[in-house]
Design an enzyme around this catalytic site. Structure first.
Site, PDB file in Angstrom:
ATOM      1  N   HIS A 215       0.794  -1.250   0.000  1.00  0.00           N
ATOM      2  CA  HIS A 215       0.000   0.000   0.000  1.00  0.00           C
ATOM      3  C   HIS A 215       0.822   1.295   0.000  1.00  0.00           C
ATOM      4  O   HIS A 215       0.724   2.106   0.925  1.00  0.00           O
ATOM      5  CB  HIS A 215      -0.992   0.014   1.164  1.00  0.00           C
ATOM      6  CG  HIS A 215      -0.470  -0.451   2.499  1.00  0.00           C
ATOM      7  ND1 HIS A 215       0.650   0.064   3.088  1.00  0.00           N
ATOM      8  CD2 HIS A 215      -0.936  -1.401   3.348  1.00  0.00           C
ATOM      9  CE1 HIS A 215       0.843  -0.531   4.256  1.00  0.00           C
ATOM     10  NE2 HIS A 215      -0.103  -1.437   4.426  1.00  0.00           N
ATOM     11  N   ASP A 283      -5.928  -4.336   0.306  1.00  0.00           N
ATOM     12  CA  ASP A 283      -5.881  -4.150   1.763  1.00  0.00           C
ATOM     13  C   ASP A 283      -7.285  -4.274   2.352  1.00  0.00           C
ATOM     14  O   ASP A 283      -7.669  -3.509   3.259  1.00  0.00           O
ATOM     15  CB  ASP A 283      -5.220  -2.814   2.157  1.00  0.00           C
ATOM     16  CG  ASP A 283      -4.638  -2.879   3.575  1.00  0.00           C
ATOM     17  OD1 ASP A 283      -4.792  -3.921   4.251  1.00  0.00           O
ATOM     18  OD2 ASP A 283      -4.038  -1.880   4.009  1.00  0.00           O
ATOM     19  N   HIS A 287     -14.099  -4.595   9.279  1.00  0.00           N
ATOM     20  CA  HIS A 287     -14.335  -4.260  10.687  1.00  0.00           C
ATOM     21  C   HIS A 287     -15.833  -4.091  10.888  1.00  0.00           C
ATOM     22  O   HIS A 287     -16.551  -3.705   9.957  1.00  0.00           O
ATOM     23  CB  HIS A 287     -13.663  -2.928  11.046  1.00  0.00           C
ATOM     24  CG  HIS A 287     -12.167  -2.965  11.039  1.00  0.00           C
ATOM     25  ND1 HIS A 287     -11.433  -3.694  11.941  1.00  0.00           N
ATOM     26  CD2 HIS A 287     -11.260  -2.370  10.223  1.00  0.00           C
ATOM     27  CE1 HIS A 287     -10.140  -3.534  11.694  1.00  0.00           C
ATOM     28  NE2 HIS A 287     -10.009  -2.748  10.637  1.00  0.00           N
TER      29      HIS A 287
HETATM   30  O1  DOR Z   1      -6.035   0.232   7.617  1.00  0.00           O
HETATM   31  C1  DOR Z   1      -5.467  -0.794   7.955  1.00  0.00           C
HETATM   32  N1  DOR Z   1      -6.145  -1.877   8.380  1.00  0.00           N
HETATM   33  N2  DOR Z   1      -4.138  -0.833   7.912  1.00  0.00           N
HETATM   34  C2  DOR Z   1      -3.445  -1.868   8.412  1.00  0.00           C
HETATM   35  O2  DOR Z   1      -2.260  -1.852   8.350  1.00  0.00           O
HETATM   36  C3  DOR Z   1      -4.135  -2.985   9.064  1.00  0.00           C
HETATM   37  C4  DOR Z   1      -5.497  -3.119   8.571  1.00  0.00           C
HETATM   38  C5  DOR Z   1      -6.319  -4.047   9.422  1.00  0.00           C
HETATM   39  O3  DOR Z   1      -5.885  -5.172   9.679  1.00  0.00           O
HETATM   40  O4  DOR Z   1      -7.429  -3.673   9.805  1.00  0.00           O
HETATM   41 ZN    ZN Z   2      -0.554  -2.417   6.162  1.00  0.00          ZN
HETATM   42 ZN    ZN Z   3      -3.105  -4.670   5.459  1.00  0.00          ZN
END
Ligand code: DOR
Ligand code: ZN
Ligand code: ZN
Length: 398
Positions: A215, A283, A287
């Site tokens: 990223h 990425d 959540h």
């Molecule tokens: O935005 C992010 N979410 N950056 C990260 O490095 C980890 C990731 C996550 O695992 O939620």
């Molecule tokens: Zn990351």
């Molecule tokens: Zn990540």
């Protein structure tokens, strides 16, 4: 599985023609004009584009341990809905993937589901403790292990990163770097990314290890990578759809690395055009609503990646569809050692069927992912995945 696809506009990184594709026993067997087979499942896709399925070098499926956010099945289904059949998973599960036990659990689940080909990363440091890399010795006979990463936190200690790179080099692993110097995170996320990018590029030059920068989001980091690539061939990098499409002044959605400025976005796109960027990594970071409210960074990405990239890069006239195929399929497959990403005999029969003219409005209620955390809600893009085919089996159909 056998499947005949008729009347496609066939596009990959090298070709663009109208024809047919025949998949036999899960592999592409023939590509050409007027293919006819008897007693074979046949689909006519006239008017649609067929591309190699997409490969994601960067996603989080949260299993084991955080399956209230996502699990391997829902993550895989989200991948299929987005046109992906190969995904590299990061190690920040609970427990962290530092043991054979966790690694094998993920692989067993992948085997049971038979949905998407997964590549699970092992952590660089044991349990992300930032200090200990002795667990890596347990994986030296693991034929499938391709990449190691502490994505989510990064490796702060430079000597540890150096030693890990030497080990990675010895065993042919790719080190995937989440470049963030925590000392700067609180007040300057630009310096945090830039300084670690410089460090990792330097260490990769010193050690000769295969380094993949995750990223990449700042114009400076892009410049350092561009420069390093002039003399070293052991470096690759990915950019995310959100760092291509969003700017901070318009939508400063919480993600790490953060959404940047217009100049950064311009530089990222320029770097895609001139080949400095190897691939798109989503990425995909699922959540719950509650976790987002508590500040968890990240967004889901697998189901929105194609329309975002197609609209922002191809429809806008920045790159060709061939180039998009290169960065969404071919190069990621190469990095992960997957037999995918190009439509030619002998390759996996993994394809995506697309309606490029279809206007879509992002609606998180439609997501196959458990999570709905997206900054793209309600936004309009072009390009819809109609079907995703894995080893000749239609695993997603709109
Ligand atoms: O935005 C992010 N979410 N950056 C990260 O490095 C980890 C990731 C996550 O695992 O939620
Ligand atoms: Zn990351
Ligand atoms: Zn990540």
């Amino acid at each position: 599985m056998n499947l005949l696809i008729k009347n496609a506009r066939v596009i990959d990184s090298l070709q663009d023609f109208n024809g047919d594709i025949y998949i036999e026993n899960g592999l592409i067997k023939e590509v050409g004009l007027n293919l006819n087979k008897e007693d074979i499942e046949t689909i006519d896709v006239k008017g649609s584009v067929v591309m190699p399925s997409f490969i994601d070098t960067h996603a989080h499926f949260r299993e084991p341990g955080l399956t209230y956010k996502e699990d391997i099945e829902t993550g895989s289904r989200a991948a299929l809905r987005g046109g992906y059949t190969g995904v590299c998973l990061m190690a920040n599960t609970q427990p962290i993937c530092s043991s054979k036990e966790v690694l094998e659990k993920v692989r067993e689940r992948e085997k049971e589901l038979k949905l998407v080909d997964l590549h699970q990363c092992v952590s660089v440091t044991k349990g992300f403790n930032g200090k200990d890399i002795s667990h890596l010795d347990n994986f030296i006979d693991d034929k499938r292990l391709k990449a190691i990463s502490d994505d989510g936190v990064g490796v702060m200690d430079s000597e540890i990163m150096y030693s890990a790179m030497l080990k990675a080099k010895e065993h042919g692993w790719v080190i995937m770097s989440h470049a963030e110097d925590k000392g700067f995170s609180e007040f300057d996320m630009r310096i945090a990314e830039n300084i670690m990018t410089l460090r990792d590029l330097y260490l990769a030059k010193e050690t000769g290890a295969r380094l993949h920068m995750c990223h990449v989001s700042t114009k400076e980091a892009i410049e350092y990578i561009r420069d390093a690539k002039k003399s070293f061939s052991n470096i690759t990098c990915e950019v995310t759809p959100h760092h291509i499409c969003l700017t901070k002044d318009i939508n400063d959605y919480r993600v790490n690395p953060p959404i940047r400025e217009k100049e950064d976005v311009n530089e990222v796109i320029k770097a895609i055009k001139d080949g400095v960027v190897d691939c798109i990594g989503t990425d995909h970071a699922p959540h719950t609503k509650e976790d987002k409210e508590k500040g968890s960074p990240g967004m889901v990405g697998l189901e929105t990646a194609f329309p975002i990239c197609y609209t922002s890069l191809v429809k806008s006239g920045e790159i060709t569809l061939n180039k998009l195929s290169e960065i969404m399929s071919r190069n990621g497959a190469k990095i992960l050692g997957m037999n995918k990403g190009i439509i030619s005999p002998g390759m996996d029969g993994d394809l995506v069927i697309l309606d490029l003219d279809k206007k879509i409005v992002i609606n998180s209620e439609d997501f196959h992912s458990k999570a709905k955390n997206t900054p793209f809600e309600g936004m309009e893009f072009y390009g819809e995945v109609q079907m995703t085919i894995k080893s000749g089996r239609i695993l997603y159909k709109k």
